[in-house]
Structures are given as structure tokens and as C-alpha cells.
Scaffold this active site. Structure first.
Site, PDB file in Angstrom:
ATOM      1  N   GLU A 101     -44.996  35.887   3.126  1.00  0.00           N
ATOM      2  CA  GLU A 101     -44.541  35.568   1.762  1.00  0.00           C
ATOM      3  C   GLU A 101     -44.762  34.091   1.453  1.00  0.00           C
ATOM      4  O   GLU A 101     -45.263  33.719   0.398  1.00  0.00           O
ATOM      5  CB  GLU A 101     -43.046  35.892   1.617  1.00  0.00           C
ATOM      6  CG  GLU A 101     -42.699  37.353   1.778  1.00  0.00           C
ATOM      7  CD  GLU A 101     -42.351  37.727   3.208  1.00  0.00           C
ATOM      8  OE1 GLU A 101     -42.981  37.208   4.162  1.00  0.00           O
ATOM      9  OE2 GLU A 101     -41.448  38.568   3.374  1.00  0.00           O
ATOM     10  N   GLU A 160     -48.492  33.092  13.295  1.00  0.00           N
ATOM     11  CA  GLU A 160     -47.564  32.703  14.368  1.00  0.00           C
ATOM     12  C   GLU A 160     -48.118  31.531  15.179  1.00  0.00           C
ATOM     13  O   GLU A 160     -49.254  31.088  14.995  1.00  0.00           O
ATOM     14  CB  GLU A 160     -47.289  33.922  15.264  1.00  0.00           C
ATOM     15  CG  GLU A 160     -46.594  35.017  14.477  1.00  0.00           C
ATOM     16  CD  GLU A 160     -46.122  36.185  15.319  1.00  0.00           C
ATOM     17  OE1 GLU A 160     -46.540  36.310  16.490  1.00  0.00           O
ATOM     18  OE2 GLU A 160     -45.321  36.980  14.789  1.00  0.00           O
TER      19      GLU A 160
HETATM   20  N1  THU Z   1     -42.261  37.859   9.043  1.00  0.00           N
HETATM   21  C1  THU Z   1     -42.889  37.749   7.837  1.00  0.00           C
HETATM   22  O1  THU Z   1     -44.048  37.335   7.755  1.00  0.00           O
HETATM   23  N2  THU Z   1     -42.188  38.094   6.730  1.00  0.00           N
HETATM   24  C2  THU Z   1     -40.954  38.664   6.739  1.00  0.00           C
HETATM   25  O2  THU Z   1     -40.437  38.994   5.686  1.00  0.00           O
HETATM   26  C3  THU Z   1     -40.261  38.875   8.014  1.00  0.00           C
HETATM   27  C4  THU Z   1     -40.888  38.280   9.205  1.00  0.00           C
HETATM   28  C5  THU Z   1     -43.031  37.547  10.263  1.00  0.00           C
HETATM   29  C6  THU Z   1     -42.655  36.294  10.990  1.00  0.00           C
HETATM   30  C7  THU Z   1     -43.129  36.621  12.386  1.00  0.00           C
HETATM   31  O3  THU Z   1     -44.507  36.300  12.496  1.00  0.00           O
HETATM   32  C8  THU Z   1     -42.971  38.117  12.515  1.00  0.00           C
HETATM   33  O4  THU Z   1     -42.875  38.603  11.186  1.00  0.00           O
HETATM   34  C9  THU Z   1     -41.761  38.550  13.315  1.00  0.00           C
HETATM   35  O5  THU Z   1     -40.617  37.934  12.869  1.00  0.00           O
END
Ligand code: THU
Length: 133
Positions: A54, A43
Site C-alpha cells: 500500500e 522486504e
Molecule cells: N504487508 C503488506 O504489504 N501490506 C499489508 O497490508 C500487510 C502486510 C506485507 C509486509 C510484509 O512484507 C509481509 O506483508 C508480511 O507482514
């Protein structure tokens, strides 16, 4: 193999950098070469640059020369809570998968003891691909 891939994703999730959402995601991507690439979400204070687990795994693989893939395991959940059984890849990650994977590419979701397997065709029907261009 599927269970092992999920366990690898669980380990990858430990590296998640998610100080804003506290939602940690791990991924383990099996290439046709046999190599496994892991990823976690990363993030950012500015939010938009956030990269999902992913895509981290896909971009690691592609940057190391692998372009053909069998399956990906994804685990997710709020920090300190049990793993979610309902997390599916976001739309951006589905589009990245569509670029590099066939419609029978498998997406494994859940926990090592309780998971489901979906295909890319199931989660990304009517997708936009290079054949349009
Ligand atoms: N996120 C992922 O890494 N993969 C997903 O399939 C859904 C969302 C992450 C993005 C962000 O850091 C957090 O989850 C909340 O959305």
C-alpha cells in the site's frame, strides 16, 4: 472499476519481494486524476525497512504529483496459496492513508470474484491528523 482495480493489484503482487515472510501483497491505487499506481511489498534482511504494498503505491503516486485518491485495491496471500480474504492494511499504512485521503476513501479487499469495500473511516476511527498540530 473495482474489479479492474483488484485485477491490477493481482498483477502488481507478482512483483512482490517477500523472501522472508513468503507473504505477497499487491495494491492498485486509483488517483482522482484517473491514474492508477501499483505497489507490492518489498522486504529486507533487516526486516524493519520492509515496505508494504500500500505504501509503495502511495509513495509512487505522491512522488509523481498525485495527492488526491478515490480508492485502493489490496490483494494478499502466502506464495503459492490462494489469495486471502482477510488481509487488511497494517496500522502504518492506515496512518499514511489518513494523511492523504478523506474518510470516504474506499479500501477494496479480497479477490476479483469475492471482495468487500470498507471506508477509511471504518478502518481508522479516531485517527491522528494534522488538525491536532
Ligand atoms: N504487508 C503488506 O504489504 N501490506 C499489508 O497490508 C500487510 C502486510 C506485507 C509486509 C510484509 O512484507 C509481509 O506483508 C508480511 O507482514
Amino acid at each position: 472499476m473495482k474489479k479492474q482495480l483488484i485485477e491490477t493489484a493481482v498483477k502488481a503482487r507478482e512483483m512482490a519481494y517477500a523472501p522472508y515472510s513468503h507473504y505477497k501483497v499487491g495494491a492498485a491505487l486509483l488517483a482522482k486524476s484517473g491514474k492508477i499506481y501499483t505497489g507490492c511489498n518489498v522486504e529486507n534482511a533487516s526486516f524493519t525497512p520492509t515496505n508494504c504494498a500500500e505504501r509503495t503505491a502511495f509513495f509512487k503516486a505522491i512522488s509523481e504529483g498525485d495527492r488526491e485518491f478515490e480508492m485502493i485495491a489490496i490483494v494478499a496471500g502466502k506464495d503459492g496459496e490462494e489469495l486471502s480474504k482477510n488481509c487488511t492494511p497494517c496500522g502504518v499504512c492506515r496512518q499514511v492513508m489518513t494523511e492523504f485521503c478523506h474518510k470516504d476513501f474506499k479500501i477494496i479487499l479480497g479477490t476479483p470474484d469475492d471482495f468487500k469495500v470498507l471506508t477509511l473511516e471504518e478502518i481508522m476511527p479516531h485517527s491522528f491528523t494534522a488538525t491536532e498540530l
